[in-house]
Design a protein around this motif. Structure first.
Motif, short mmCIF file in Angstrom:
data_model
loop_
_atom_site.label_atom_id
_atom_site.label_comp_id
_atom_site.label_asym_id
_atom_site.label_seq_id
_atom_site.Cartn_x
_atom_site.Cartn_y
_atom_site.Cartn_z
N SER A 1 0.82 -1.24 0.00
CA SER A 1 0.00 0.00 0.00
C SER A 1 0.84 1.27 0.00
O SER A 1 0.36 2.34 0.39
N THR B 1 -8.42 -9.40 -10.36
CA THR B 1 -8.06 -8.16 -9.68
C THR B 1 -6.58 -7.88 -9.90
O THR B 1 -5.79 -8.80 -10.19
N ALA C 1 -4.42 -7.36 -7.69
CA ALA C 1 -3.68 -8.17 -6.72
C ALA C 1 -3.47 -9.59 -7.23
O ALA C 1 -2.38 -10.16 -7.14
N GLN C 2 -4.51 -10.18 -7.79
CA GLN C 2 -4.40 -11.54 -8.31
C GLN C 2 -3.41 -11.62 -9.47
O GLN C 2 -2.68 -12.60 -9.60
N THR D 1 1.65 -12.46 1.04
CA THR D 1 0.66 -11.40 0.98
C THR D 1 -0.04 -11.34 2.33
O THR D 1 -0.17 -12.35 3.01
N SER E 1 -3.30 -9.50 4.72
CA SER E 1 -4.52 -8.70 4.81
C SER E 1 -5.21 -9.03 6.13
O SER E 1 -5.05 -10.13 6.66
N THR F 1 -8.58 -8.53 6.21
CA THR F 1 -9.97 -8.69 5.77
C THR F 1 -10.22 -10.08 5.20
O THR F 1 -9.58 -10.44 4.19
N ASN G 1 -12.48 -11.43 3.30
CA ASN G 1 -12.82 -11.48 1.87
C ASN G 1 -11.59 -11.22 1.00
O ASN G 1 -11.40 -11.85 -0.05
N ARG G 2 -10.75 -10.28 1.43
CA ARG G 2 -9.53 -9.98 0.67
C ARG G 2 -8.55 -11.14 0.77
O ARG G 2 -7.87 -11.48 -0.20
N LYS H 1 -9.34 -14.29 1.08
CA LYS H 1 -9.86 -15.33 0.18
C LYS H 1 -9.57 -14.97 -1.27
O LYS H 1 -9.14 -15.81 -2.07
N GLU H 2 -9.78 -13.72 -1.62
CA GLU H 2 -9.51 -13.24 -2.98
C GLU H 2 -8.05 -13.43 -3.35
O GLU H 2 -7.72 -13.84 -4.48
N ASN H 3 -7.15 -13.15 -2.40
CA ASN H 3 -5.72 -13.26 -2.68
C ASN H 3 -5.28 -14.71 -2.84
O ASN H 3 -4.21 -14.97 -3.40
#
Length: 315
Positions: free
Chosen positions: A223, A244, A246-247, A262, A264, A266, A268-269, A271-273
């Motif tokens: 960030s 995304t 990030a992905q 990585t 986070s 959060t 949801n973030r 899981k996304e990562n």
């Protein structure tokens, strides 16, 4: 593009024969203890099987609690998770290494770790203070110990069987070469800042040649400015492959042959990562060859003082 592939489950063999490190890892540098525990558990539940901790983060206890909660639930076993932690600068003296290692194991509630890293090549004044400073506010370094002497103490931990592999962090190519050439046990992992703005190609080539895993931290830029996630090349590829930014960055890191971390808070973030999938080879080349910006976000390599961890408050 194939949406469902096995990129997220990539493992990289270690050069000492102790197994393989999952390429996609979760870093636990999270200042808040409660958030550390929640995020670590969420990472394991999302599918992450590599965790990176450190005594310097001051949250090994919470990481350990989260790990044990997940293990006790029964779906994930200890042997399924690759767990690393790190020796901090004030414990570089050989006689201090084993007590520091044992303290980390106790906080993590583990019998062994898969990887133990020297957090930086800088030795600070030995003692309980992680960030020793003089009256002028300057770091007090320890000139009485060499990196190779500290490395020798880590080698003895491997001999004792409670640490499967050892490695270096925040080091230069020259420092990596020096330990690789002089060490009885070779570094299995070199953990450094790396991303498209700091690709570390020369170090990566050396690591590949010698069977060392290069593990990238700040893979998403932490960030910091300029924001890597907003880079136009990354953004355009993300739109093209319907992923995304990030992905895209995480997939690039794995496809170029590195492990990565990585972080986070959060769920949801997190899981996304984990939901990364392979990029087309032209996109990988576009990132590797097309991004010319060169930025280092963490100055720890210059001083041994971590750029992503706030200074200790003095009473």
């Amino acid at each position: 593009m194939v949406e469902s592939d096995n990129l997220r489950y990539t493992k990289i063999a270690l050069n000492n024969g102790s197994g393989a490190i999952p390429a996609l890892g979760f870093g636990t540098l999270i200042p808040d203890p409660v958030a550390t525990r929640t995020a670590t558990r969420a990472a394991l539940e999302a599918g992450f099987r590599q965790l990176d901790a450190s005594e310097r983060y001051r949250n090994e206890k919470e990481v350990g609690e989260a790990i044990q909660e997940v293990f006790q639930a029964g779906a994930i076993r200890r042997e399924d998770v690759f767990i690393a932690t790190k020796l901090w600068n004030n414990n570089h003296r050989p006689e201090r290494v084993k007590p520091a290692f044992e303290a980390s194991l106790q906080k993590l509630q583990l019998d062994y770790v898969d990887l133990y890293l020297i957090h930086t090549p800088f030795a600070f004044r030995p003692g309980d203070e992680q960030d020793p400073r003089d009256a002028n506010g300057d770091v007090i370094y320890d000139k009485g110990v060499t990196l190779l002497e500290t490395w020798g103490a880590l080698e003895r931990l491997v001999d004792e069987g409670r640490c499967k592999a050892i490695g270096l962090s925040d080091v230069s190519l020259d420092q990596t070469k020096a330990i690789f050439e002089a060490g009885r046990i070779k570094p299995a992992v070199v953990h450094v800042e790396s991303h498209p703005y700091l690709p570390q190609w020369e170090l990566l080539d050396y690591c590949r040649t010698n069977g060392i895993v290069l593990q990238a931290f700040a893979a998403l830029g932490h960030s910091s400015e300029p924001k890597l996630l907003d880079d136009p090349v990354i953004a355009a590829i993300a739109e093209r492959v319907t992923k995304t930014p990030a992905q895209v960055l995480l997939a690039w890191a794995i496809q170029r042959g590195t492990a990565l971390l990585t972080t986070s808070k959060t769920p949801n973030r997190i899981k996304e990562n984990f939901e990364v999938s392979a990029l087309p080879q032209d996109a990988v080349r576009e990132i590797s060859d097309g991004i010319k910006s060169r930025v280092r976000f963490n100055t720890v390599v210059e001083t041994g003082v971590p750029g992503f961890i706030p200074r200790e408050k003095r009473v």
